[in-house]
Design a protein around this motif. Sequence first.
Motif, PDB file in Angstrom:
ATOM      1  N   SER A  28     -27.493 -15.830 -18.259  1.00 26.97           N
ATOM      2  CA  SER A  28     -26.874 -14.936 -17.293  1.00 26.97           C
ATOM      3  C   SER A  28     -28.004 -14.157 -16.636  1.00 26.97           C
ATOM      4  O   SER A  28     -28.751 -13.440 -17.309  1.00 26.97           O
ATOM      5  CB  SER A  28     -25.890 -13.990 -17.990  1.00 26.97           C
ATOM      6  OG  SER A  28     -25.142 -13.273 -17.047  1.00 26.97           O
TER       7      SER A  28
ATOM      8  N   SER B 244     -29.625 -12.027 -13.020  1.00 31.65           N
ATOM      9  CA  SER B 244     -29.621 -11.446 -11.690  1.00 31.65           C
ATOM     10  C   SER B 244     -30.962 -11.776 -11.043  1.00 31.65           C
ATOM     11  O   SER B 244     -31.746 -12.557 -11.579  1.00 31.65           O
ATOM     12  CB  SER B 244     -29.417  -9.931 -11.777  1.00 31.65           C
ATOM     13  OG  SER B 244     -30.597  -9.286 -12.243  1.00 31.65           O
TER      14      SER B 244
ATOM     15  N   TYR C 194     -24.911 -10.739 -11.529  1.00 31.23           N
ATOM     16  CA  TYR C 194     -25.391 -11.845 -12.360  1.00 31.23           C
ATOM     17  C   TYR C 194     -24.621 -13.133 -12.088  1.00 31.23           C
ATOM     18  O   TYR C 194     -23.408 -13.129 -11.888  1.00 31.23           O
ATOM     19  CB  TYR C 194     -25.236 -11.499 -13.841  1.00 31.23           C
ATOM     20  CG  TYR C 194     -26.200 -10.458 -14.341  1.00 31.23           C
ATOM     21  CD1 TYR C 194     -27.274 -10.806 -15.147  1.00 31.23           C
ATOM     22  CD2 TYR C 194     -26.049  -9.116 -14.011  1.00 31.23           C
ATOM     23  CE1 TYR C 194     -28.171  -9.855 -15.607  1.00 31.23           C
ATOM     24  CE2 TYR C 194     -26.937  -8.153 -14.455  1.00 31.23           C
ATOM     25  CZ  TYR C 194     -28.000  -8.531 -15.253  1.00 31.23           C
ATOM     26  OH  TYR C 194     -28.884  -7.575 -15.702  1.00 31.23           O
TER      27      TYR C 194
ATOM     28  N   SER D 131     -32.383 -10.952 -17.001  1.00 32.59           N
ATOM     29  CA  SER D 131     -31.626 -12.059 -17.573  1.00 32.59           C
ATOM     30  C   SER D 131     -31.508 -11.930 -19.084  1.00 32.59           C
ATOM     31  O   SER D 131     -32.231 -11.161 -19.730  1.00 32.59           O
ATOM     32  CB  SER D 131     -32.296 -13.402 -17.241  1.00 32.59           C
ATOM     33  OG  SER D 131     -33.503 -13.559 -17.957  1.00 32.59           O
TER      34      SER D 131
END
Length: 697
Positions: free
Chosen positions: A255, A257, A238, A261
């Motif tokens: 945050s 990836s 992330y 999220s």
Amino acid sequence: MRLALPLLLLVMTNLSPAQTATPPVAKKEPKTTEINGHTLTDNYYWLRDKPNPEVRAYLEAENVYTDSVMKPTEPLQKKLYDEMLGRIKETDVDVPYPQDGYFYYSRTEAGKQYAIRCRKKGSLDAPEQVVIDVNELAKGKKFMSLAEFEPSDDGNLLAYSTDSTGFRQYDLYVRDMRTGQDLPDHIAKTGSIAWANDNKTIFYTVEDSAKRQYRVYKHTVGNTGADDLIYEEKDERYDVYVWKSRSKGYIFLSSASHTTSEAKYIRADQPNAEWKLIEPRKQDVKYTPDHNGKFFYLTVNDTGVNYRLVKTPVDNPGKAHWQEVIPQRAETMLNRAEFFKDFYVLHTREKGLPLLRVVDITSGKSKDITFPEPAYNTMSYMNADYDTKKFRYMYTSFITPVSTYEYDVTTGESKLLKQREVPNYDGTKYKVEQLYAPARDGEKVPVSVLYAKTTKLDGKEPLYLYAYGSYGASIDINFNSNFFSLADRGVVVAIAHIRGGGEMGKAWHNAGRMMNKKNTFNDFIDSAEYLLKNNYGTKDKLVIEGRSAGGLLMGAVLNMRPDLFHAAIVGVPFVDVINTMLDESLPLTVGEFEEWGNPKEKAAFDYMYSYSPYDNIDAKPYPNMLVKTSFNDSQVMYWEPAKYVAKMRALRKDDHLVILKTNLSPAGHGGSSGRYDRIHEFAFDYAFILTQMGINE
């Protein structure tokens, strides 16, 4: 036998013209890796040792060879440079945009490499204030990139960040726009930033050793001590981001990836408040928040890969309170929604093209902004003000220069504010087509084509084919004045929108990632064969190009079908897939397990190994190649293309050309930063393309 460094340097600095036509030979120092029942042998692992002077000496030797090979093209390079520069209005100004009582804009001056960022207070007739002259920042430096540019709400301070090495390491500064002087505030290795409404608090992110944005800090302007750590993301998949809503109501911390999220928020007028979570992360669910009135609006993929729009109360935003505004639609990809006080704009994609729809928040009534051409690109311009009835957007195509429009939400009409002037250009001379190439599994791959109307499509033309095909990124049809240096010489220019990209929505991306990645390569090969079969060119003059993940594409298709292509530009290429994805200390690696797979897992390893360009170089003939990299590239390290060329030379069975060009000056993933320097690089590349097609002037 290992050649001592002083002797190696002596050899390089005393090359005769005849000797310069002989490529350098990289020494072999085998390094073995045991993984998933395989023994991997890397003879050129030593090239990763960046501080080792032998590494730089080898790259310099490659440059000497490349320059020797390309020297006969120097008159053509000069001609191409003059052409490309001749289609640029060197002294120009972008459309000013309103923000908090000022009009901000960017302008250029002839002879200067970089833009000048300016503003006027209250009116376009007011005196100009130069906010940042990037040319001044660049003095004494060979690279300069301005990233963040965020004025405080009161217009007094500017938070901005710059990179002077090409390694995407941005330093954050604060400038007092009343005096033009930078304050003592200086923070290294930063990413995104957001001002609180008090005009003195800045939230910012910083990177870790693998260049992942992983922490969020709170900084008070003038503070030279330690800043407050707000959040640290422990999961290496992330990255974290911060931004303030256009409404100035909230600051968000996301945050995310590649697949998942979550987001937190505080009121922008309460910078010391406790951050609250909208909805906890759930694997494979991504959402992005915005704010309007009493609601957060989220684009979210919880009910389908193409995303839907929901709204939820700001005082209780969890999923239990989500209200669907626009459902997920199989035929339409919802990329994002931009919110203003009384309306929002939906950015969607259908049939490979971007669309804009303006929706009245109160009534729900909507209007589409229409576009005249069959292949084009459109995007937001600068829309900083929240309380407005106007929406600005940009429109462009292969033959339409970048045009800035202002859409009146009340009347539904668009007004052209400016079309970028392109000297020495006549758009009526060219034709654009949107084709659909049949892939071997029945899919239809969009292919956009540009050529001069005088070109005869009789199957004898030189053909240039470009593609990318990863990360869900869309290679849209933008105006590129350099293309006309090809088209004017009879070249057919084509872009294949292959799977792995996002042109046809999220499903298109998913069909070309992870264990479906080979669809990307097959689509490119099938697109090339379709163009040849339908007389858009001949394979004897077919030159292909891809960069970065598109360089992976080049390496893969050159291994699979070297007979199909005459030459290739393999730019900053991600070609050493296994070794790179096994090294979690490198930038991007861990986060991209969700794009390529994790080679520590046997099934993923076997699949990735089967297409990894570096691992599949074989003793067979290959096309001519120009491979390009930058010594300071932080996204694809220079050693991947360097190792690729060394191994290619050692194994291939032909006398065709393979040359490596390394930008040893500070430069980044995209090459040099100055606009004139970039034109020189394009002229070099185009000279290679054209001469490979048999065109020498």
